[in-house]
Scaffold this active site. Structure first.
Site, PDB file in Angstrom:
ATOM      1  N   GLU A 227       0.822  -1.212   0.000  1.00  0.00           N
ATOM      2  CA  GLU A 227       0.000   0.000   0.000  1.00  0.00           C
ATOM      3  C   GLU A 227       0.859   1.268   0.000  1.00  0.00           C
ATOM      4  O   GLU A 227       0.629   2.196  -0.780  1.00  0.00           O
ATOM      5  CB  GLU A 227      -0.889  -0.028   1.250  1.00  0.00           C
ATOM      6  N   ASP A 231       1.108   4.054  -3.055  1.00  0.00           N
ATOM      7  CA  ASP A 231       0.709   5.449  -2.847  1.00  0.00           C
ATOM      8  C   ASP A 231       1.814   6.408  -3.265  1.00  0.00           C
ATOM      9  O   ASP A 231       1.588   7.368  -3.995  1.00  0.00           O
ATOM     10  CB  ASP A 231       0.395   5.704  -1.363  1.00  0.00           C
ATOM     11  N   SER A 431      -7.347   2.123  -3.656  1.00  0.00           N
ATOM     12  CA  SER A 431      -6.082   2.603  -3.098  1.00  0.00           C
ATOM     13  C   SER A 431      -5.172   3.127  -4.188  1.00  0.00           C
ATOM     14  O   SER A 431      -4.310   3.945  -3.922  1.00  0.00           O
ATOM     15  CB  SER A 431      -5.334   1.449  -2.435  1.00  0.00           C
TER      16      SER A 431
END
Ligand SMILES: *[C@@H]1O[C@H](CO)[C@@H](O)[C@H](O)[C@H]1NC(C)=O
Ligand SMILES: *[C@@H]1O[C@H](CO)[C@@H](O)[C@H](O)[C@H]1NC(C)=O
Ligand SMILES: *[C@@H]1O[C@H](CO)[C@@H](O)[C@H](O)[C@H]1NC(C)=O
Ligand SMILES: *[C@@H]1O[C@H](CO)[C@@H](O)[C@H](O)[C@H]1NC(C)=O
Ligand SMILES: *[C@@H]1O[C@H](CO)[C@@H](O)[C@H](O)[C@H]1NC(C)=O
Length: 523
Positions: A227, A231, A431
């Site tokens: 994650e 990002d 995400s």
């Protein structure tokens, strides 16, 4: 010993205690002038208002929300009586973070015993991480690693995104005083070396940075998280050459509530990036009303400061929940359902091998809040959707009077990410969409600031106003596909479906940078 019984008037329990030696308690103090705060958040974000773009400094915000002397005195007295001396406040004075030894816990009043489910309405499980998944293991025989050599694309890379959203070589940041950020929780760390390798592999066609400029909070030592890698790599590919910060909240979730820690940081820093991308959330129904309202007030505080806060809409479509009576209903996600954040849904290419038309990604989170009423800025858009959708799920499954989300969308399927020096294909989820939209908003801020215009701030009022003027080319309308929901005989796994203009699956659609820039420079 902590006094027994209820806390002083004006307190809500907002932290949680841990069964280790030290107990860190976050106290949310009753804020002053909350109606004025909401009014200001609406005014500074509404291009039709005289207040548009007239953001407050942190000091001005403090003068607005600081708790009354009566509240502060009551809190002080209560803490003194309890022998709690180790407390830290924030610049806006509306939070206290106190450390106390656990030996007090057995005698703590019930509302302090947060780990007991129900006592504080499920705070203990906030935030749950969005499931960002690499499906590489499942596709051994599928085309994957060779994609970079081939002429057509096999997976989303920065050049695929920049091509689809019409970002040219010139569309990169130019200001040294503009910045963007993503927030990480629960042991998710990024590695600068992954970012450097990612940019070497995928960043050749555009000017960019290869280093995060500032980490606020502590990064752990361990392996990089998928994650966090995703990002950082994609906010810096869309918002290319823009200074990037990471808020790292070291998920010591036994001793501290990491999401609240991030909100406390925002309230304690006067200079912040204009844009914040957050890919976390939880089921709205698992959180207490007091907590939801307070976190929403924190987003109003961000709005009056001119910050754009973007949340992923979730990866479970409309979601599903079984009521005690056994009937099914959809399950909205929070903070995605807050009326003061911009929520980002997900899409996929219709032809997975061509940079072309986008359709709904069936996982794209969307729906209606059961807590927050529909805000004015989206009243017309949502009404039109409800009236014109050819087929809607049964009304018992959702609350059509609530705040509807998402607000817009971006690709969420099949990304390449470098994590722990290994390029991984097939990474998916909203995400991924969220940092992409965040980078594009940061780029538009860059152009606005160059012209002496204020930053975009809370985006929704301007976004809905722009689109309601009539069809524009600022966003690619996504009109095909439905997202998932309850697997039962009534809805058979289907939630809402995308259609022309706004819908609760992909919002207004995905960004067409040059046109969106033009429209937002005029706001
Ligand atoms: C907020 O910032 C001040 C000044 O930097 C610091 O003393 C204080 O401990 C911070 N508060 C929290 C809760 O970290
Ligand atoms: C942007 O991209 C779309 C589709 O990729 C294309 O049709 C359009 O002409 C492009 N340019 C502008 C300025 O919108
Ligand atoms: C990248 O941004 C910096 C300011 O942070 C600027 O000085 C530089 O010119 C930009 N690079 C390009 C290639 O535009
Ligand atoms: C950022 O830099 C630009 C160009 O140098 C300048 O016009 C603007 O006032 C600066 N903004 C801030 C907030 O310092
Ligand atoms: C529906 O949403 C409204 C807020 O818009 C709320 O007040 C109401 O309680 C909700 N109803 C149910 C059944 O959840």
């Amino acid at each position: 010993r902590l006094p027994r019984g209820r806390p002083p008037a004006g307190w809500i329990p907002a932290g949680r205690v841990a069964p280790t030696q030290l107990l860190v308690l976050t106290l949310a103090l009753r804020q002053s002038h909350t109606a004025r705060l909401a009014q200001l958040a609406d005014g500074v974000s509404d291009p039709g208002s005289l207040l548009y773009g007239k953001f407050l400094s942190l000091e001005q915000l403090r003068e607005l929300v600081r708790p009354s002397p009566v509240t502060l005195a009551a809190v002080h007295e209560w803490l003194q009586g309890a022998g709690v001396t180790d407390c830290r406040s924030v610049a806006t004075l509306d939070f206290l973070e106190c450390v106390m030894p656990t030996r007090w816990v057995p005698d703590a009043p019930a509302w302090l015993r947060a780990p007991v489910p129900g006592a504080v309405g499920g705070l203990h499980r906030f935030p749950a991480k969005r499931k960002v998944v690499s499906k590489a293991w499942a596709t051994e025989s599928a085309p994957g690693a060779q994609s970079q050599q081939g002429g057509f694309h096999l997976g989303v890379t920065p050049s695929v995104l920049r091509k689809r959203y019409n970002l040219t070589k010139e569309d990169i940041g130019a200001l040294s005083n503009n910045s963007q950020a993503c927030a990480q929780f629960l042991e998710q760390y990024f590695h600068q070396a992954d970012l450097a390798e990612f940019m070497q592999l995928f960043g050749r066609s555009f000017g960019h940075r290869s280093c995060v400029d500032r980490v606020v909070g502590q990064q752990g030592q361990g392996r990089a998280g998928l994650e966090a890698s995703l990002d950082v790599e994609y906010i810096m590919s869309a918002g290319a050459n823009i200074s990037t910060w990471v808020f790292s909240n070291p998920g010591r979730h036994e001793t501290q509530e990491p999401f609240l820690a991030w909100l406390l940081l925002l309230s304690n820093m006067s200079a912040l990036p204009w844009v914040h991308s957050v890919s976390y959330g939880d089921d709205e129904d698992s959180l207490s009303g007091a907590y939801l309202q307070r976190v929403n007030a924190e987003f109003q505080k961000a709005a009056v400061r001119g910050l754009t806060v973007l949340f992923a809409s979730g990866d479970e479509g409309a979601g599903c929940r079984k009521s005690p009576g056994g009937a099914h209903a959809f399950r909205p996600s929070f903070p995605a359902s807050s009326p003061y954040v911009t929520t980002v849904g997900g899409t996929a290419f219709k032809n997975p091998f061509l940079v072309s038309l986008e359709v709904t990604d069936y996982i794209s989170g969307g729906g209606f809040s059961n807590v927050f009423p529909r805000p004015d800025y989206q009243a017309a858009a949502v009404k039109k959707f409800l009236q014109s959708a050819p087929k809607l799920p049964p009304s018992s499954y959702y609350n059509s009077s609530g705040r509807a989300y998402p607000d817009l969308a971006a690709l969420s399927d099949n990304y390449w990410v470098v994590s722990n020096r290994i390029p991984l294909p097939w990474v998916s989820g909203t995400s991924a969409s969220t940092p992409v939209v965040a980078g594009i908003v940061a780029l538009i801020n860059d152009r606005r600031l160059q012209r002496g215009l204020p930053a975009l701030g809370f985006l929704n009022p301007v976004l809905y106003k722009l689109q309601e003027k009539g069809p524009t080319a600022a966003l690619f309308d996504v009109t095909q596909g439905c997202h998932l929901s309850c697997l039962d005989a009534v809805v058979e796994g289907q939630g809402f479906c995308a259609g022309p203009s706004w819908d609760p699956v992909t919002g207004w659609g995905t960004p067409n940078y040059p046109q969106l820039l033009q429209a937002l420079l005029a706001a």
